[in-house]
Design a protein around this motif. Structure first.
Motif, PDB file in Angstrom:
ATOM      1  N   ILE A  14       0.851  -1.189   0.000  1.00  0.00           N
ATOM      2  CA  ILE A  14       0.000   0.000   0.000  1.00  0.00           C
ATOM      3  C   ILE A  14       0.885   1.238   0.000  1.00  0.00           C
ATOM      4  CG2 ILE A  14      -1.871   1.203   1.187  1.00  0.00           C
ATOM      5  CD1 ILE A  14      -2.423  -1.488   2.646  1.00  0.00           C
ATOM      6  N   PHE A  15       0.601   2.169  -0.917  1.00  0.00           N
ATOM      7  CA  PHE A  15       1.387   3.395  -1.049  1.00  0.00           C
ATOM      8  C   PHE A  15       0.466   4.605  -1.036  1.00  0.00           C
ATOM      9  CE2 PHE A  15       3.624  -0.004  -3.165  1.00  0.00           C
ATOM     10  CZ  PHE A  15       4.965   0.185  -2.836  1.00  0.00           C
ATOM     11  N   SER A  16       0.941   5.683  -0.448  1.00  0.00           N
ATOM     12  CA  SER A  16       0.272   6.971  -0.628  1.00  0.00           C
ATOM     13  C   SER A  16       0.885   7.642  -1.856  1.00  0.00           C
ATOM     14  CB  SER A  16       0.459   7.855   0.607  1.00  0.00           C
ATOM     15  OG  SER A  16       1.842   8.113   0.832  1.00  0.00           O
ATOM     16  N   ILE A  17       0.119   8.513  -2.494  1.00  0.00           N
ATOM     17  CA  ILE A  17       0.572   9.236  -3.683  1.00  0.00           C
ATOM     18  C   ILE A  17       0.604  10.722  -3.347  1.00  0.00           C
ATOM     19  CG2 ILE A  17       0.131   9.731  -6.114  1.00  0.00           C
ATOM     20  CD1 ILE A  17      -1.512   7.155  -6.242  1.00  0.00           C
ATOM     21  N   ASP A  18       1.768  11.361  -3.499  1.00  0.00           N
ATOM     22  CA  ASP A  18       1.853  12.774  -3.142  1.00  0.00           C
ATOM     23  C   ASP A  18       1.440  13.674  -4.304  1.00  0.00           C
ATOM     24  OD1 ASP A  18       4.017  13.145  -4.890  1.00  0.00           O
ATOM     25  OD2 ASP A  18       5.528  13.235  -3.308  1.00  0.00           O
ATOM     26  N   GLU A  19       1.585  14.982  -4.109  1.00  0.00           N
ATOM     27  CA  GLU A  19       1.092  15.948  -5.090  1.00  0.00           C
ATOM     28  C   GLU A  19       1.882  15.927  -6.392  1.00  0.00           C
ATOM     29  OE1 GLU A  19       4.059  17.985  -2.378  1.00  0.00           O
ATOM     30  OE2 GLU A  19       2.362  16.594  -2.174  1.00  0.00           O
ATOM     31  N   ASN A  20       3.032  15.243  -6.388  1.00  0.00           N
ATOM     32  CA  ASN A  20       3.830  15.125  -7.606  1.00  0.00           C
ATOM     33  C   ASN A  20       3.745  13.743  -8.241  1.00  0.00           C
ATOM     34  OD1 ASN A  20       5.018  17.808  -7.442  1.00  0.00           O
ATOM     35  ND2 ASN A  20       6.170  17.041  -5.677  1.00  0.00           N
ATOM     36  N   GLY A  21       2.870  12.887  -7.702  1.00  0.00           N
ATOM     37  CA  GLY A  21       2.691  11.549  -8.243  1.00  0.00           C
ATOM     38  C   GLY A  21       3.631  10.512  -7.660  1.00  0.00           C
ATOM     39  N   LEU A  22       4.495  10.920  -6.729  1.00  0.00           N
ATOM     40  CA  LEU A  22       5.470  10.011  -6.157  1.00  0.00           C
ATOM     41  C   LEU A  22       4.852   9.136  -5.060  1.00  0.00           C
ATOM     42  CD1 LEU A  22       8.528  12.427  -5.919  1.00  0.00           C
ATOM     43  CD2 LEU A  22       7.859  10.918  -7.800  1.00  0.00           C
ATOM     44  N   LEU A  23       5.429   7.954  -4.894  1.00  0.00           N
ATOM     45  CA  LEU A  23       4.885   6.970  -3.963  1.00  0.00           C
ATOM     46  C   LEU A  23       5.662   6.923  -2.664  1.00  0.00           C
ATOM     47  CD1 LEU A  23       4.336   3.967  -6.431  1.00  0.00           C
ATOM     48  CD2 LEU A  23       2.697   5.742  -5.781  1.00  0.00           C
ATOM     49  N   LYS A  24       4.924   6.628  -1.582  1.00  0.00           N
ATOM     50  CA  LYS A  24       5.522   6.373  -0.274  1.00  0.00           C
ATOM     51  C   LYS A  24       4.842   5.149   0.317  1.00  0.00           C
ATOM     52  CE  LYS A  24       6.202   8.240   4.378  1.00  0.00           C
ATOM     53  NZ  LYS A  24       5.945   9.381   5.291  1.00  0.00           N
ATOM     54  N   ASN A  25       5.638   4.151   0.669  1.00  0.00           N
ATOM     55  CA  ASN A  25       5.052   2.921   1.226  1.00  0.00           C
ATOM     56  C   ASN A  25       4.497   3.183   2.611  1.00  0.00           C
ATOM     57  OD1 ASN A  25       5.545   0.273   3.015  1.00  0.00           O
ATOM     58  ND2 ASN A  25       5.013  -0.304   0.939  1.00  0.00           N
ATOM     59  N   ILE A  26       3.248   2.741   2.839  1.00  0.00           N
ATOM     60  CA  ILE A  26       2.633   2.939   4.157  1.00  0.00           C
ATOM     61  C   ILE A  26       2.183   1.627   4.799  1.00  0.00           C
ATOM     62  CG2 ILE A  26       1.884   5.302   3.674  1.00  0.00           C
ATOM     63  CD1 ILE A  26      -0.901   4.218   3.081  1.00  0.00           C
ATOM     64  N   GLY A  27       2.425   0.491   4.114  1.00  0.00           N
ATOM     65  CA  GLY A  27       2.086  -0.762   4.756  1.00  0.00           C
ATOM     66  C   GLY A  27       1.871  -1.907   3.794  1.00  0.00           C
ATOM     67  N   TYR A  28       1.615  -3.074   4.392  1.00  0.00           N
ATOM     68  CA  TYR A  28       1.345  -4.300   3.639  1.00  0.00           C
ATOM     69  C   TYR A  28       0.150  -5.013   4.261  1.00  0.00           C
ATOM     70  CZ  TYR A  28       6.004  -3.577   1.721  1.00  0.00           C
ATOM     71  OH  TYR A  28       7.099  -3.040   1.095  1.00  0.00           O
ATOM     72  N   GLN A  29      -0.634  -5.674   3.417  1.00  0.00           N
ATOM     73  CA  GLN A  29      -1.780  -6.444   3.879  1.00  0.00           C
ATOM     74  C   GLN A  29      -1.707  -7.836   3.268  1.00  0.00           C
ATOM     75  OE1 GLN A  29      -4.639  -5.983   5.946  1.00  0.00           O
ATOM     76  NE2 GLN A  29      -4.792  -8.161   5.472  1.00  0.00           N
ATOM     77  N   SER A  30      -1.712  -8.869   4.103  1.00  0.00           N
ATOM     78  CA  SER A  30      -1.764 -10.234   3.590  1.00  0.00           C
ATOM     79  C   SER A  30      -3.040 -10.428   2.780  1.00  0.00           C
ATOM     80  CB  SER A  30      -1.735 -11.235   4.757  1.00  0.00           C
ATOM     81  OG  SER A  30      -2.075 -12.531   4.303  1.00  0.00           O
ATOM     82  N   THR A  31      -2.940 -11.182   1.695  1.00  0.00           N
ATOM     83  CA  THR A  31      -4.144 -11.486   0.910  1.00  0.00           C
ATOM     84  C   THR A  31      -4.861 -12.716   1.445  1.00  0.00           C
ATOM     85  OG1 THR A  31      -2.877 -12.810  -0.687  1.00  0.00           O
ATOM     86  CG2 THR A  31      -3.193 -10.457  -1.179  1.00  0.00           C
TER      87      THR A  31
END
Length: 374
Positions: free
Chosen positions: A298-315
């Motif tokens: 799971i990533f957040s997307i900032d105002e420039n389109g760049l990604l930051k990882n914020i976590g993982y979820q088992s499927t």
């Protein structure tokens, strides 16, 4: 007065509940047996995430990837996938009122092992990616939902540096640009994202561009691709490298601005990254990892389109090949091939994090999930 208020409240609740029941989940599989249910359709309750089975189809082999027409009336599938010397694309008509899914027709895929189909926004063209033989095919779609004969087929032979997996082209998806005026083809075998202009008014709509491809990093293995809702950025999941490349997008041109791992730091090899999607509000990106992880990054997307990882979820299963997010953005549905289970997750709209909800669905070798509000 009280009676009138109660009546209005009841009317609202009934209307709201009816509105929540017109979202459907379409499941494809590697059924490998014509007597087994190859495609299943469920109704998604967008209040609580519950899935209720509507109908199914048999007598087809390995509809491994599905796409739904813009009006929701037709289902298109890659069929005869992972079948030696074979490959086809097939069409079906879905009638939610009668709870039926009716086979319409099939056409040859133009290459062995079709793995991805997508529809032009007009509903008049179908694009198909063939993995094993490395090719793309496009087909006109008829008014009755049937697939016409191939209009164009392009084959590729070039590979890349990995001698085990990249001896030749392996086109893994065919993705229309936001305005459907370009078609992008991530090629795992060649470490390229190929590109054609697309003119829907022509009998042969694929048109070569001055820049027919962009190169990815070596041994990246580009697999699936998605555009941001604002149409300014594109994101490619790289299966072999376990990375996500982020691109600025403008009129058919991609320029890379970031590359970030889709896997956890402790994983050093065997990444098997697979699918990628963005929430409807454009704030979060999700990517699945198979192999040793079996999770959703799971990533957040900032105002420039760049990604930051914020976590993982088992499927909560093994080998999550494809997942989908419903149009409201409230739910994410993941399919696990090896454990044959489908899990509904509720999205936290503020944090982007996921939480399992409802009861899981069992479907042997389930390989694809698509969601459509009709």
């Amino acid at each position: 007065m009280k009676t009138k208020i109660n009546f209005l409240l009841l009317t609202f609740l009934l209307t709201f509940n009816a509105f929540s029941q017109n979202t459907y989940v379409f499941l494809g599989s590697y059924n490998r047996d014509k007597t087994a249910e190859a495609i299943q359709i469920y109704q998604l309750d967008t209040l609580n995430g519950k899935l209720t089975k509507v109908t199914a189809a048999k007598n087809i082999i390995n509809p491994s990837y599905l796409t739904i027409s813009p009006n929701g009336k037709y289902v298109y599938a890659c069929t005869d996938t992972k079948t030696p010397n074979a490959g086809s694309v097939s069409s079906f008509e879905f009638n939610p009122d009668n709870k039926t899914l009716t086979f319409l027709n099939s056409q040859r895929s133009g290459g062995e092992n079709p793995v991805y189909v997508s529809i032009h926004k007009s509903g008049k063209w179908l694009a198909n990616a063939n993995y094993t033989e490395g090719s793309v095919s496009v087909y006109p779609l008829l008014e009755n939902g049937k697939i016409d004969s191939i209009a164009q087929n392009f084959q590729y032979t070039d590979g890349s540096v990995n001698k085990d997996r990249q001896t030749r082209s392996h086109v893994h998806s065919a993705v229309f640009s936001p305005q459907c005026d370009y078609l992008f083809l991530p090629d795992l075998g060649a470490d390229k994202i190929r590109c054609y202009a697309f003119d829907a008014s022509q009998k042969k709509p694929l048109i070569e561009t001055q820049n027919p491809f962009i190169k990815t990093d070596l041994e990246a293995g580009p697999r699936h691709f998605t555009f941001h809702p604002n149409q300014k950025w594109g994101y490619c999941i790289e299966e072999m490298a376990g990375q996500i490349s982020v691109y600025n997008y403008d009129n058919g041109v991609l320029n890379k601005i970031q590359r970030i791992a889709s896997h956890q730091d402790k994983i050093k090899e065997g990444f098997e990254s697979s699918d990628i999607h963005i929430s409807p509000d454009g704030k979060f990106l999700y990517a699945t990892n198979r192999g040793k992880e079996n999770n959703i990054a799971i990533f957040s997307i900032d105002e420039n389109g760049l990604l930051k990882n914020i976590g993982y979820q088992s499927t909560l299963g093994k080998h999550p090949r494809i997942f989908a997010i419903d149009e409201s953005g409230k739910f994410l549905v993941a399919s696990n091939v090896l454990t044959g289970n489908v899990i509904v997750f509720k999205r936290d709209l503020k944090t982007g994090l996921l939480k399992k909800t409802g009861k899981q669905i069992k479907m042997e070798n389930v390989s694809c999930v698509q969601i459509k509000k009709i």
